[in-house]
Structures are given as C-alpha cells and as structure tokens.
Design an enzyme around this catalytic site. Structure first.
Site, mmCIF file in Angstrom:
data_model
loop_
_atom_site.group_PDB
_atom_site.id
_atom_site.type_symbol
_atom_site.label_atom_id
_atom_site.label_comp_id
_atom_site.label_asym_id
_atom_site.label_seq_id
_atom_site.Cartn_x
_atom_site.Cartn_y
_atom_site.Cartn_z
ATOM 1 N N CYS A 68 33.801 10.987 23.576
ATOM 2 C CA CYS A 68 33.728 11.498 24.950
ATOM 3 C C CYS A 68 32.315 11.725 25.464
ATOM 4 O O CYS A 68 32.137 12.039 26.636
ATOM 5 C CB CYS A 68 34.513 12.804 25.059
ATOM 6 S SG CYS A 68 36.154 12.696 24.342
ATOM 7 N N HIS A 106 33.003 20.555 30.469
ATOM 8 C CA HIS A 106 33.791 19.496 29.830
ATOM 9 C C HIS A 106 35.268 19.777 30.084
ATOM 10 O O HIS A 106 36.014 18.875 30.429
ATOM 11 C CB HIS A 106 33.461 19.449 28.340
ATOM 12 C CG HIS A 106 34.082 18.301 27.619
ATOM 13 N ND1 HIS A 106 33.983 16.999 28.058
ATOM 14 C CD2 HIS A 106 34.808 18.249 26.468
ATOM 15 C CE1 HIS A 106 34.618 16.200 27.218
ATOM 16 N NE2 HIS A 106 35.138 16.929 26.253
ATOM 17 N N GLU A 125 33.844 26.064 24.528
ATOM 18 C CA GLU A 125 32.914 25.844 25.638
ATOM 19 C C GLU A 125 32.685 27.118 26.429
ATOM 20 O O GLU A 125 31.552 27.404 26.845
ATOM 21 C CB GLU A 125 33.428 24.736 26.553
ATOM 22 C CG GLU A 125 32.426 24.395 27.647
ATOM 23 C CD GLU A 125 32.817 23.204 28.492
ATOM 24 O OE1 GLU A 125 31.939 22.662 29.188
ATOM 25 O OE2 GLU A 125 34.008 22.811 28.473
ATOM 26 N N LYS A 143 38.361 17.674 35.616
ATOM 27 C CA LYS A 143 39.295 16.752 34.960
ATOM 28 C C LYS A 143 40.701 16.746 35.560
ATOM 29 O O LYS A 143 41.393 15.730 35.448
ATOM 30 C CB LYS A 143 39.322 17.016 33.454
ATOM 31 C CG LYS A 143 38.063 16.453 32.784
ATOM 32 C CD LYS A 143 38.088 16.579 31.280
ATOM 33 C CE LYS A 143 36.916 15.827 30.658
ATOM 34 N NZ LYS A 143 35.596 16.327 31.053
ATOM 35 N N HIS A 186 40.866 12.811 31.806
ATOM 36 C CA HIS A 186 39.761 12.702 30.851
ATOM 37 C C HIS A 186 39.479 11.216 30.652
ATOM 38 O O HIS A 186 40.267 10.501 30.046
ATOM 39 C CB HIS A 186 40.143 13.370 29.533
ATOM 40 C CG HIS A 186 39.001 13.513 28.576
ATOM 41 N ND1 HIS A 186 37.927 12.640 28.548
ATOM 42 C CD2 HIS A 186 38.749 14.432 27.599
ATOM 43 C CE1 HIS A 186 37.090 13.011 27.606
ATOM 44 N NE2 HIS A 186 37.564 14.101 27.019
ATOM 45 N N PHE A 224 34.461 14.170 19.884
ATOM 46 C CA PHE A 224 34.898 14.182 18.494
ATOM 47 C C PHE A 224 33.674 14.092 17.565
ATOM 48 O O PHE A 224 32.676 13.463 17.893
ATOM 49 C CB PHE A 224 35.805 12.986 18.215
ATOM 50 C CG PHE A 224 37.223 13.153 18.692
ATOM 51 C CD1 PHE A 224 37.667 14.354 19.221
ATOM 52 C CD2 PHE A 224 38.118 12.102 18.607
ATOM 53 C CE1 PHE A 224 38.975 14.508 19.644
ATOM 54 C CE2 PHE A 224 39.427 12.242 19.030
ATOM 55 C CZ PHE A 224 39.865 13.445 19.543
#
Length: 402
Positions: A167, A294, A305, A323, A328, A388
């Site tokens: 991502c 994010h 976050e 988002k 996403h 990730f």
C-alpha cells in the site's frame, strides 16, 4: 522557525501536472466535485469477485481508452486505466519532452496488481479451452509492466522502474524521484500508480477477514474492514519552479518489519515516517494544516495510526480518511491521495469530512476529525500510507513559497 525560514534550507520538488481516475471521479474536476459532496456513487456492491456473496468496491466507471496495436502485449485493463489518467496531462508531458528531451525524463510508478486481472481471465480461458488467448502474454502481469508501458507509450528513454511495496508503493516513488532530480540524473520525473480490481486481492483480504461488505467506516467503533478500489493517478515533477508554488515539501519512510500483515501496535514505524517527513520539509508539527490518514477502517491499522498521529500532533490538527470515497486503491493509494491533497491545495476546497457512522471508537486517542465545513488554515498537508510488512511512507505537500 517559520515556514519561510524553513524553506530556505530545503529544495522543493514542484508539481507541474496532476491527473487521476478512480471511484471518486475521472479527472480533477469531477473528483473535486465529489470530494466537496463527500459522496461517490461509484462505491458500489458487486458480485463476481468472491466465490459467494457480494463485495463493496470502488469501481472506475468511465470508458477506458484503447491501446495502440503496436503495444498489444501491454494491452491490459491496468494499463488502459493508467492511460485514462495520463491522457489528462499529455500536453504537459509533451512540453517536458520538448524542453528536456526524452532521455532526461524518468518514469517511476507503483503498483501491486499490474495486469493480474487479465492473467485471471486468460487462465480461465485456458482451463476451458486448453489454450491461452492469442493476445495474452505473461509479461502483462509482471509488476514492472506498468512502468515499461508508460515509458514506451511516451517514447521516453530515461530511467524507468516500478516499485511494489504493497500500500505504500506509489508513495515511495516520490523518494526515488527526489533522489534522481537532486542528483541531476534527470530533469523531470513522471510519477504515478495504477491498480485495477482483481479476484486475487479481493479474495486475499477476504481471507484475512479484513474486507467489509458495507461502506468502510475508518476510526468507527463499528468498523468492519476495508473496501478495495481501483485507480490511476500521476504527477509530473521537476525542480523548476511552477506557477502555483505547489510542491512536495517533504517525504519520510520507515520499515518497522513488525509483522507481514499487522502494523506495529504503538505506531513506532508510522511515527518515524511522519517525523522524517517533517524533518525533510523543515517543518514543525504545528505547521501542518491537515492530515490525510491512511485510515483503512481495519481494527489494528486505525488504532496504530491514531496513536501515532496523536503522539506527534495531539488533537490540534484536522484529520480524516478519504477511503470511503475511493476504496483502498492498494499500491496506488498513496498517489491517489497525493492527488487529493493537490486538489485541496490548488482549489482551496473544504477539508474532506471524516465519513463513518459517527460512532468514533472510544479506544482511540481523541483526534481532531473533520466533521463539518472547514478550510485549510495552514498551507501544508501530510498524507500517510502504511503497508504490509511495516513499510511506511508519509508525504508533505504545500506551497513552497509561503
């Protein structure tokens, strides 16, 4: 130190063109209109992605351009999606080629899906007929195919490579572009990303129990997970000053390597990335006017976050996740949200409202979520992407001459 004083010590990377196509809209204008509305009709339930049930996805609905037969082995949906955005800034790219030369322009892009969707279709045909379709070639789903397509389409001969760090892929392109420009290797860089919907990623996230069949609700107590989206987004960068003064002011990265799919719980890597971005921009936390989170709407990411943002910024900086308007977009998320930040700065739009069910998770630190009409008070925006493997990127955009 104030902003003017700080910018004396850093060389901004100016944004000379910006293009996007996603569930938020095709092009800057439609995207700006939907951003202002806080609603995207292209976030929709679809069947066919999962073996059973439906999935809420961010689907690009616009007709995609055809790719010239001379590039037939690069004729994938992912590349057509990329081209739909690139054509929006074709005049600026042509001008850069005329000004600098094709060998002085680099292409650095990010993706996580490349042409996997076309590979899935081709494999299905082979299962049914015993042969792959005539127009299929394995290179279509290689990760490097996107960068090569962009370079081939515009007949560029500068450096070209594709980054795939989940991502954060299309966020890391800014770091690479900045290095090439400041080393004098090139005069301009076409940066971007493209990711298209495919069964592999949707079923993968479903297997992780991270997929929501409802509109995602970042930072909500009731959040169920992410919505996958598809998108293409690009920018043309150089060190030459532009008319607007809008630029990449700073970029920071980290790799906490805590877990292959779970973030470091206390947000240590996220804090490091944000602090490095502030340091790179020679800005203090108090000089950031908005944070594009994010904000995936997964339990672990949102908690991490929120802790990280609160540790650096407290409850004084407006925060929201966009988002729910785009889904996403995987490896393209960073670039897509960079374009959203560009829109906010260029068109002086109201900050994106934090979209969820209004039930903010009481386990989260008390961030200052955007809940009504609110203008940007300080001309610098920070945007986060956390991937990730603990691969984190934070970018700061704003007016370089403020």
């Amino acid at each position: 130190m104030d902003t003017k004083e700080n910018n004396h010590h850093t060389v901004p990377v100016y944004i000379h063109a910006c293009a996007m196509n996603s569930a938020l809209g095709n092009g800057l204008q439609e995207s700006a209109e939907r951003l202002a509305l806080g609603f995207s009709p292209d976030m929709c339930l679809q069947s066919g992605w999962l073996s059973d049930g439906v999935s809420l996805v961010g689907k690009v609905k616009s007709q995609l351009p055809e790719i010239d037969p001379a590039l037939e082995y690069k004729n994938t949906r992912n590349n057509r999606l990329a081209l739909s955005a690139l054509l929006q800034i074709e005049p600026q790219i042509a001008q850069a080629i005329k000004q600098y030369g094709a060998d002085r322009i680099a292409v650095i892009v990010g993706t996580s899906t490349s042409g996997i969707a076309d590979g899935e279709t081709a494999l299905s045909v082979k299962q049914q007929t015993g042969q792959f379709p005539d127009d299929y070639h394995y290179q279509q789903q290689e990760l490097g195919d996107l960068g090569e397509f962009v370079s081939d389409y515009f007949q560029l001969s500068g450096p070209v490579y594709t980054i795939s760090t989940a991502c954060s892929s299309s966020g890391r392109v800014f770091l690479s572009a900045k290095r090439l420009l400041k080393a004098g290797i090139v005069d301009a860089v076409l940066v971007g990303g493209a990711d298209s919907l495919c069964k592999l990623t949707i079923n993968g996230f479903n297997g992780l129990e991270a997929l929501s069949d409802q509109l995602c609700a970042p930072f909500s107590e009731n959040r169920k997970g992410i919505n996958i989206g598809e998108a293409a987004a690009f920018m043309l960068l150089s060190l030459q000053k532009n008319d607007t003064g809008l630029a990449l002011l700073g970029a920071g990265d980290s790799s906490d390597a805590h877990h292959i799919s779970a973030p470091q719980p206390e947000g240590k890597g996220a804090i490091a990335a944000m602090q490095k971005a502030l340091n790179d921009a020679h800005l203090q936390a108090a000089q950031i006017g908005y944070i594009n989170a994010h904000g995936t709407a997964t339990k672990l990411n949102d908690l991490m976050e929120a802790k990280a943002i609160y540790a650096l910024f407290g409850d004084t900086v407006p925060v929201s996740s966009t988002k729910p308007l785009t889904g996403h977009a995987l490896g393209t998320a960073s670039m897509l949200e960079a374009c959203i930040c560009f829109l906010l700065l260029e068109q002086k739009l109201d900050l994106p409202v934090q979209i969820n069910d209004g039930c903010y998770d009481p386990a989260l630190p008390p961030l200052s979520f955007v809940q009504g009409k609110q203008k940007l008070q300080k001309n610098a925006i920070l945007s986060n992407s956390f991937a990730f493997g603990g691969n984190n990127i934070s970018l700061i955009f704003g007016g370089a001459d403020e």
